[in-house]
Design a protein around this motif. Structure first.
Motif, PDB file in Angstrom:
ATOM      1  N   ALA A   1     -17.013  17.404   4.160  1.00 49.90           N
ATOM      2  CA  ALA A   1     -16.300  17.056   5.393  1.00 49.90           C
ATOM      3  C   ALA A   1     -17.013  17.657   6.602  1.00 49.90           C
ATOM      4  N   VAL A   2     -17.038  16.889   7.688  1.00 54.37           N
ATOM      5  CA  VAL A   2     -17.576  17.400   8.948  1.00 54.37           C
ATOM      6  C   VAL A   2     -16.792  18.662   9.300  1.00 54.37           C
ATOM      7  N   PRO A   3     -17.465  19.765   9.633  1.00 53.61           N
ATOM      8  CA  PRO A   3     -16.736  21.001   9.964  1.00 53.61           C
ATOM      9  C   PRO A   3     -15.716  20.788  11.086  1.00 53.61           C
ATOM     10  N   LEU A   4     -14.545  21.386  10.925  1.00 49.63           N
ATOM     11  CA  LEU A   4     -13.465  21.232  11.897  1.00 49.63           C
ATOM     12  C   LEU A   4     -13.891  21.688  13.289  1.00 49.63           C
ATOM     13  N   GLU A   5     -14.680  22.746  13.384  1.00 48.23           N
ATOM     14  CA  GLU A   5     -15.141  23.233  14.691  1.00 48.23           C
ATOM     15  C   GLU A   5     -16.011  22.196  15.401  1.00 48.23           C
ATOM     16  N   VAL A   6     -16.813  21.452  14.643  1.00 56.07           N
ATOM     17  CA  VAL A   6     -17.645  20.399  15.229  1.00 56.07           C
ATOM     18  C   VAL A   6     -16.753  19.299  15.801  1.00 56.07           C
ATOM     19  N   ILE A   7     -15.703  18.944  15.061  1.00 51.53           N
ATOM     20  CA  ILE A   7     -14.773  17.911  15.525  1.00 51.53           C
ATOM     21  C   ILE A   7     -14.060  18.379  16.793  1.00 51.53           C
ATOM     22  N   LYS A   8     -13.605  19.636  16.795  1.00 51.84           N
ATOM     23  CA  LYS A   8     -12.924  20.180  17.978  1.00 51.84           C
ATOM     24  C   LYS A   8     -13.846  20.218  19.183  1.00 51.84           C
TER      25      LYS A   8
ATOM     26  N   VAL B   1      -4.349  10.557  23.866  1.00 46.51           N
ATOM     27  CA  VAL B   1      -4.920  10.577  22.520  1.00 46.51           C
ATOM     28  C   VAL B   1      -4.712  11.920  21.815  1.00 46.51           C
ATOM     29  N   VAL B   2      -4.349  11.812  20.545  1.00 49.90           N
ATOM     30  CA  VAL B   2      -4.327  12.949  19.620  1.00 49.90           C
ATOM     31  C   VAL B   2      -5.324  12.595  18.524  1.00 49.90           C
ATOM     32  N   VAL B   3      -6.160  13.546  18.123  1.00 49.49           N
ATOM     33  CA  VAL B   3      -7.126  13.311  17.054  1.00 49.49           C
ATOM     34  C   VAL B   3      -6.603  13.945  15.777  1.00 49.49           C
ATOM     35  N   GLN B   4      -6.582  13.155  14.729  1.00 48.38           N
ATOM     36  CA  GLN B   4      -6.253  13.698  13.414  1.00 48.38           C
ATOM     37  C   GLN B   4      -7.560  13.761  12.624  1.00 48.38           C
ATOM     38  N   ALA B   5      -8.001  14.967  12.272  1.00 50.39           N
ATOM     39  CA  ALA B   5      -9.208  15.148  11.466  1.00 50.39           C
ATOM     40  C   ALA B   5      -8.787  15.006  10.004  1.00 50.39           C
ATOM     41  N   ASN B   6      -8.893  13.797   9.477  1.00 47.79           N
ATOM     42  CA  ASN B   6      -8.409  13.491   8.130  1.00 47.79           C
ATOM     43  C   ASN B   6      -9.492  13.756   7.073  1.00 47.79           C
ATOM     44  N   LYS B   7      -9.056  13.837   5.846  1.00 47.39           N
ATOM     45  CA  LYS B   7      -9.911  14.040   4.662  1.00 47.39           C
ATOM     46  C   LYS B   7     -10.560  15.415   4.673  1.00 47.39           C
ATOM     47  N   ARG B   8      -9.805  16.414   5.096  1.00 46.41           N
ATOM     48  CA  ARG B   8     -10.311  17.783   5.158  1.00 46.41           C
ATOM     49  C   ARG B   8     -10.562  18.374   3.774  1.00 46.41           C
ATOM     50  N   ASP B   9     -10.056  17.742   2.728  1.00 47.40           N
ATOM     51  CA  ASP B   9     -10.199  18.239   1.365  1.00 47.40           C
ATOM     52  C   ASP B   9     -11.541  17.882   0.730  1.00 47.40           C
TER      53      ASP B   9
ATOM     54  N   ASP C   1     -12.384  10.177  10.406  1.00 50.67           N
ATOM     55  CA  ASP C   1     -12.699  10.237   8.978  1.00 50.67           C
ATOM     56  C   ASP C   1     -13.743  11.329   8.755  1.00 50.67           C
ATOM     57  N   SER C   2     -13.298  12.480   8.271  1.00 53.98           N
ATOM     58  CA  SER C   2     -14.184  13.640   8.105  1.00 53.98           C
ATOM     59  C   SER C   2     -15.271  13.427   7.060  1.00 53.98           C
ATOM     60  N   SER C   3     -15.171  12.367   6.272  1.00 59.10           N
ATOM     61  CA  SER C   3     -16.193  12.092   5.261  1.00 59.10           C
ATOM     62  C   SER C   3     -17.349  11.266   5.831  1.00 59.10           C
ATOM     63  N   ARG C   4     -17.224  10.838   7.090  1.00 61.56           N
ATOM     64  CA  ARG C   4     -18.261  10.034   7.719  1.00 61.56           C
ATOM     65  C   ARG C   4     -18.816  10.770   8.936  1.00 61.56           C
ATOM     66  N   SER C   5     -19.930  10.318   9.434  1.00 59.14           N
ATOM     67  CA  SER C   5     -20.630  11.039  10.496  1.00 59.14           C
ATOM     68  C   SER C   5     -19.833  11.043  11.798  1.00 59.14           C
ATOM     69  N   VAL C   6     -20.113  12.053  12.613  1.00 62.76           N
ATOM     70  CA  VAL C   6     -19.515  12.137  13.941  1.00 62.76           C
ATOM     71  C   VAL C   6     -19.897  10.895  14.738  1.00 62.76           C
ATOM     72  N   GLN C   7     -21.160  10.478  14.649  1.00 63.88           N
ATOM     73  CA  GLN C   7     -21.637   9.317  15.403  1.00 63.88           C
ATOM     74  C   GLN C   7     -20.853   8.060  15.034  1.00 63.88           C
TER      75      GLN C   7
END
Length: 179
Positions: A131-138, A119-127, A95-101
């Protein structure tokens, strides 16, 4: 015929059920069965299930795919290990609207039951604007495929499913049953 079981896991309200709803719309002609019960607030009660039947292009196989969601609420935590049993692959809906932690607490709960190689990660709520930056999630999921998505709009939903199917079909041990 191969049967695959793919579980969507993540925080409550992360978009797990939304993924299944969009897949049902997209693959209407391939829907075999659907079980879903929701509260008035949009929370899934117990679990959500969608079964799809189709033929893959990669291996020319007929495949039945059972898609399940884990209940996000903590009170259902005891059911999650059972849902992860005999799993072909897991989609972790970040959930990109919530913290990484906060997301990682949910991920680590699953990680103790299912190996990272499934596991596959879907970084949802990118709109969303914050949103947590995609690079941080990767970077957080180094070595695990990360698919950006806006599940409510159907963006990234099919790509996520295809990646999970590909992962499930690469290792015969991940196949639940063959007939």
């Amino acid at each position: 015929m191969k049967e695959l079981r793919i579980v969507y896991h993540g925080l409550g309200m992360a978009g797990k059920t939304t993924n299944l709803e969009k897949l049902k719309e997209i693959y209407t002609d391939n829907v075999y069965d659907r079980i879903h019960q929701q509260t008035n607030e949009g929370r899934t009660v117990y679990l959500d299930m969608l079964m799809l039947k189709f033929q893959t292009r990669v291996q020319g196989l007929y495949v039945t795919i059972s898609l399940f969601t884990t209940p996000g609420q903590q009170r259902f935590k005891i059911l999650r290990p059972w849902l992860f049993g005999y799993t072909s692959a897991v989609v972790f809906v970040f959930d990109s609207s919530r913290s990484v932690q906060e997301n990682m607490e949910s991920f680590h709960e699953m990680e103790g039951i299912v190996g990272k190689n499934k596991v596959v990660v879907q970084a949802n709520k990118r709109d969303l604007p914050n949103a947590v930056p995609l690079e941080v999630i990767k970077e957080t999921f180094n070595g695990i495929p990360v698919i950006p998505a806006v599940a409510k709009d159907g963006i990234g939903v099919v790509e996520t499913l295809k990646e999970a199917i590909k992962m499930a079909l690469t290792d015969e041990e991940r196949v639940v049953r063959s007939s």
